[in-house]
Each structure stands twice: as structure tokens, then as C-alpha cells.
Design a protein around this motif. Sequence first.
Motif, PDB file in Angstrom:
ATOM      1  N   LEU A 111       0.821  -1.212   0.000  1.00 65.39           N
ATOM      2  CA  LEU A 111       0.000   0.000   0.000  1.00 65.39           C
ATOM      3  C   LEU A 111       0.857   1.264   0.000  1.00 65.39           C
ATOM      4  O   LEU A 111       0.535   2.239  -0.689  1.00 65.39           O
ATOM      5  N   ALA A 112       1.949   1.249   0.780  1.00 68.42           N
ATOM      6  CA  ALA A 112       2.834   2.421   0.799  1.00 68.42           C
ATOM      7  C   ALA A 112       3.484   2.626  -0.566  1.00 68.42           C
ATOM      8  O   ALA A 112       3.544   3.756  -1.077  1.00 68.42           O
ATOM      9  N   GLY A 113       3.964   1.531  -1.171  1.00 68.70           N
ATOM     10  CA  GLY A 113       4.569   1.640  -2.501  1.00 68.70           C
ATOM     11  C   GLY A 113       3.575   2.115  -3.541  1.00 68.70           C
ATOM     12  O   GLY A 113       3.889   2.966  -4.384  1.00 68.70           O
ATOM     13  N   SER A 114       2.351   1.568  -3.492  1.00 74.88           N
ATOM     14  CA  SER A 114       1.319   1.983  -4.451  1.00 74.88           C
ATOM     15  C   SER A 114       0.980   3.449  -4.291  1.00 74.88           C
ATOM     16  O   SER A 114       0.729   4.161  -5.280  1.00 74.88           O
ATOM     17  N   GLU A 115       0.981   3.935  -3.052  1.00 69.28           N
ATOM     18  CA  GLU A 115       0.649   5.341  -2.811  1.00 69.28           C
ATOM     19  C   GLU A 115       1.691   6.270  -3.411  1.00 69.28           C
ATOM     20  O   GLU A 115       1.362   7.337  -3.929  1.00 69.28           O
ATOM     21  N   PHE A 116       2.958   5.863  -3.363  1.00 65.17           N
ATOM     22  CA  PHE A 116       4.007   6.668  -3.997  1.00 65.17           C
ATOM     23  C   PHE A 116       3.720   6.851  -5.481  1.00 65.17           C
ATOM     24  O   PHE A 116       3.829   7.954  -6.029  1.00 65.17           O
ATOM     25  N   PHE A 117       3.376   5.747  -6.150  1.00 60.53           N
ATOM     26  CA  PHE A 117       3.155   5.813  -7.595  1.00 60.53           C
ATOM     27  C   PHE A 117       1.860   6.546  -7.934  1.00 60.53           C
ATOM     28  O   PHE A 117       1.787   7.226  -8.966  1.00 60.53           O
ATOM     29  N   PRO A 214       9.133   7.834  -8.756  1.00 62.68           N
ATOM     30  CA  PRO A 214       8.103   8.775  -8.286  1.00 62.68           C
ATOM     31  C   PRO A 214       8.643  10.157  -7.943  1.00 62.68           C
ATOM     32  O   PRO A 214       8.028  11.170  -8.299  1.00 62.68           O
ATOM     33  N   VAL A 215       9.788  10.200  -7.245  1.00 61.76           N
ATOM     34  CA  VAL A 215      10.343  11.496  -6.847  1.00 61.76           C
ATOM     35  C   VAL A 215      10.753  12.304  -8.074  1.00 61.76           C
ATOM     36  O   VAL A 215      10.550  13.532  -8.129  1.00 61.76           O
ATOM     37  N   THR A 216      11.326  11.626  -9.089  1.00 60.77           N
ATOM     38  CA  THR A 216      11.713  12.318 -10.323  1.00 60.77           C
ATOM     39  C   THR A 216      10.499  12.891 -11.031  1.00 60.77           C
ATOM     40  O   THR A 216      10.496  14.055 -11.459  1.00 60.77           O
ATOM     41  N   VAL A 217       9.448  12.075 -11.158  1.00 56.45           N
ATOM     42  CA  VAL A 217       8.222  12.535 -11.824  1.00 56.45           C
ATOM     43  C   VAL A 217       7.584  13.680 -11.046  1.00 56.45           C
ATOM     44  O   VAL A 217       7.175  14.700 -11.625  1.00 56.45           O
ATOM     45  N   ILE A 218       7.496  13.530  -9.719  1.00 49.46           N
ATOM     46  CA  ILE A 218       6.840  14.540  -8.894  1.00 49.46           C
ATOM     47  C   ILE A 218       7.614  15.864  -8.918  1.00 49.46           C
ATOM     48  O   ILE A 218       7.034  16.938  -9.142  1.00 49.46           O
TER      49      ILE A 218
END
Length: 320
Positions: A111-117, A214-218
Motif C-alpha cells: 500500500l505504501a509503494g502503491s501510494e508513492f506511484f 516517483p520522486v523524479t516525476v513529482i
Amino acid sequence: MENTTWVANHTGQSDFDLVGLFSQSKNPALLCVVIFVVFLMALSGNIILIFVIYCDTQLHKTMYLFITQLSLMDVMYISVTVPKMLMDKVVGMNKISAPECGMQMFLYLTLAGSEFFVLSAMAYDCYVAICPPLRYPILMNHRVCFLLVSSSWFLGSLDGFMLTPITMTFPFCRSREIHHFFCEVPAVMKLSCSDTSFYETFMYLCCVISLLFPVTVISGSYSFNLFTIHRMNSAEGQKKAFATCSSHMAVVILFCGAAVYTYMLPNSYHTPEKDMIVSFFYTILTPVLNPLIYSLRNKDVTRALKKMLNVGFVFQETIT
């Protein structure tokens, strides 16, 4: 021979003891009530947000689909840890079996990983809406949206499938007390009597890879957004776009910062007390903040909520 028998006996035990937040509190009863209230707020806030978006056809847009997925993840995420913690406090037990521990670990990692994406998908959606708005219907059609959502769930589950089996197959020959309020990987690994340095390096690399995209995209999306907002002629448009981006970034920084601390900083920076406080923020407080940020600061959602409340009030008046 005695040491081998001792290791085998301890490894064969099926229960762990969760030494959690209440053992560190001077007033555990009050803390229990506070966590229960926060838990109810998180559940009700996210469920209401999902219901409002589902019922109002004007909110059947790409951005709100991502918000419903985020709320669904938050409901599941907080339900993985908090009910068990509160029930243990009420009944006076703090044990968790190895299968339950492994399932809890897998679910929170997934769930934590999915939330990042999902957060990165929301950042990309915000970028497309602000920077090339005329191409939004093409770049964010239903097919792309479905692909982003399903990919978020799939990519988020990879850490769960990789880290959970490895963590739970290590021999545990030390104390069976997990100094945490749930089965988080670093806390469980501290109980292992084998050399876990290679696995810790592997876990670090997994987290770097999981966070890198995710961090790069965000960061890239919001950088372009801020540049575009700065060039806007409309002060009202600048204010609205900046408010949206700033609220999203607050959630991202809180969530990503906690993950970096937990899984990427060396052991010298960690203590059981610090680990529990950080985990408290991203497992309990974040699910409360998300519906507030994405509902109270969103005029379309507040309009739909007021409309629903007015309809319910009129219906009640008609019955009486």
C-alpha cells in the motif's frame, strides 16, 4: 550444540511481542483514545470523499479517480496497523503470530509503494492540466488513466513480494519483542541472529529504485508547474494553481521523507522511539491529512459535498 538448539527453539516460535507506542506513553489510555479518534476521522474522511466523488457525475474526471484510489489506499493502509494496536491495548495482549506479521508487512509495503506511484500519477496529471492544457483530453484519457492506476498497484506490490518473504525467513534467535507498533521490516530485522548486511543493502537499493521514479516525476512535474504558474497573467489562476500544487507537495514531502528516514538512513540515526514517531506520522496522520487537503481545498468537492448535504436535509424535511 547448545547454541544450535537455542537458535532452533527461538526460530521455531510462532509469536512476536509488539512493544509499541503505549509502552512509551505516560498516559496510555489517553493516547489510545486519541489514536481511536484519529482512526475514525481517517476512515470517515476518506470514505466520504470516495462516496462524494462516486455520486457526483461532475467529479467523474481523471484527477478525482486518482484521489479515490489514494483514499482507498489510505483506508486500507491505516486499517492494517491501527485496529490491531488498539485491540491489543483493550484486551491487554501484544502478541502477533508469524503469519499475521508477514501479512501485515506485505500489506503495508504494497500500500505504501502503491501510494508513492499514485502520488506521482497525480503530479503528472496536474502537470498536464497546467502546462499543456489543450492536450489534456489526449494525454489523460480513460485508457491512460486506467493504465497509470493499475501500474501503481502492480509496482507498489513488488516491494511487498520481494521483501516480505526474505525478512520472514531469517532466523530469529534474539528477543521476540518487536520495538514497534506493527511489523515494519527494519524493526523485525533487528531480531535476527544472522548477518543481514547484504539484505539491508538490497533493501536500500529496492527503496532507492522505488522512490527514484516517483520522486523524479513529482519534482519534475511541479517544477514545470511552478514555472508555468509564474508566467500566468491571471492572479486568480496563479493563486488557484499554486494552492493545488503546494497542498500536493506537502503530502509528498511528508510521505517520502518518512520513507527515506525509515529505509535509507544508516542504523546510527535510528532509535526505537524515533522510528515509532516517524511511522506514526506516515501510517496514521497522513491518511487523515489527505482527505482534508483534497476536499476542503478543492472547490468542486466542497460544492458536491454541500449539494449532497442539502439533498439529504431536504429529504429529511420531506419525511418529517
